[in-house]
Write an enzyme that holds these catalytic residues in place. Sequence first.
Site, PDB file in Angstrom:
ATOM      1  N   HIS A 239       1.657  -0.108 -13.552  1.00  0.00           N
ATOM      2  CA  HIS A 239       2.405  -1.359 -13.748  1.00  0.00           C
ATOM      3  C   HIS A 239       3.895  -1.024 -13.656  1.00  0.00           C
ATOM      4  O   HIS A 239       4.339  -0.040 -14.271  1.00  0.00           O
ATOM      5  CB  HIS A 239       2.060  -1.984 -15.104  1.00  0.00           C
ATOM      6  CG  HIS A 239       2.706  -3.312 -15.307  1.00  0.00           C
ATOM      7  ND1 HIS A 239       2.291  -4.450 -14.631  1.00  0.00           N
ATOM      8  CD2 HIS A 239       3.761  -3.685 -16.055  1.00  0.00           C
ATOM      9  CE1 HIS A 239       3.060  -5.460 -14.983  1.00  0.00           C
ATOM     10  NE2 HIS A 239       3.952  -5.023 -15.839  1.00  0.00           N
TER      11      HIS A 239
ATOM     12  N   ASN B 145       1.944   2.942  -2.509  1.00  0.00           N
ATOM     13  CA  ASN B 145       1.398   3.853  -3.515  1.00  0.00           C
ATOM     14  C   ASN B 145       0.090   4.475  -3.024  1.00  0.00           C
ATOM     15  O   ASN B 145      -0.137   5.670  -3.197  1.00  0.00           O
ATOM     16  CB  ASN B 145       1.170   3.123  -4.842  1.00  0.00           C
ATOM     17  CG  ASN B 145       2.434   3.068  -5.670  1.00  0.00           C
ATOM     18  OD1 ASN B 145       2.812   4.045  -6.308  1.00  0.00           O
ATOM     19  ND2 ASN B 145       3.114   1.951  -5.636  1.00  0.00           N
TER      20      ASN B 145
ATOM     21  N   GLY C 233       0.780  -1.233   0.000  1.00  0.00           N
ATOM     22  CA  GLY C 233       0.000   0.000   0.000  1.00  0.00           C
ATOM     23  C   GLY C 233       0.810   1.280   0.000  1.00  0.00           C
ATOM     24  O   GLY C 233       0.279   2.349   0.315  1.00  0.00           O
TER      25      GLY C 233
HETATM   26  C1  GRF Z   1       3.776  -1.373  -7.292  1.00  0.00           C
HETATM   27  O1  GRF Z   1       5.085  -1.703  -7.694  1.00  0.00           O
HETATM   28  C2  GRF Z   1       2.894  -1.211  -8.493  1.00  0.00           C
HETATM   29  O2  GRF Z   1       3.569  -0.791  -9.657  1.00  0.00           O
HETATM   30  C3  GRF Z   1       2.369  -2.597  -8.702  1.00  0.00           C
HETATM   31  O3  GRF Z   1       2.192  -3.139  -7.421  1.00  0.00           O
HETATM   32  C4  GRF Z   1       3.126  -2.510  -6.534  1.00  0.00           C
HETATM   33  C5  GRF Z   1       2.332  -2.026  -5.362  1.00  0.00           C
HETATM   34  O4  GRF Z   1       3.183  -1.626  -4.355  1.00  0.00           O
HETATM   35  N1  GRF Z   1       1.124  -2.576  -9.434  1.00  0.00           N
HETATM   36  P1  GRF Z   1       2.487  -0.950  -3.066  1.00  0.00           P
HETATM   37  O5  GRF Z   1       1.486  -1.942  -2.523  1.00  0.00           O
HETATM   38  O6  GRF Z   1       1.825   0.319  -3.526  1.00  0.00           O
HETATM   39  O7  GRF Z   1       3.632  -0.684  -2.116  1.00  0.00           O
END
Ligand code: GRF
Length: 189
Positions: free
Chosen positions: A103, A14, A12
Amino acid sequence: MKNIVLFASGNGSNAENIVNYFAKREEVAFPLLLCNKRDAYVFERAKRLKVPARHIGRTEFQSDELVRELQQIPADLIVLAGFLWQIPPAMIEAFPHRILNIHPALLPKFGGKGMYGERVHEAVIAAGEKESGITIHAIDADYDRGTVIFQAKCPVTPDDTPEMLAQKVHKLEYAHFPAVIDNYLEHLG
Ligand code: GRF
């Protein structure tokens, strides 16, 4: 008011970065975060950030009730911040061009089923790529396809391990994803 609904499956980072970016923007709200993994750390982050979050199972995820719930919020944008399930066609139809995904590679290469997390970076390194990066795209019926909205690149050096590449890619995600969402919201009107 612009309502952004977040979907996540894991750490999480991001999701947190996006919520923090909009923290001072009263016209942007995060009414709901859905996660398909009960023990995902994203729930800790959501609690701290006061974002209502709940677990979602496969049956509910595929249901028309969920689509209706999202429409009733109403969700202006659905953001997949590390979400591993394929979005059901009914949800895509209900939210055309309103579901964004990130992605950790330069699609169309290194995408599709099973290409997530470290596996992506391992594949990029194994292929001898000189660069990698991120792709932010709108979701359509095919996995990791849809209109590419933004890409950013980073070099891949011979001594890069998947972890080192993952760090470089995460940096791009944190630097760009929130601003791309912000810009996209503007254009949604
Ligand atoms: C990120 O690397 C994103 O590109 C991919 O999943 C990962 C999520 O990381 N879709 P987080 O859960 O946001 O740390």
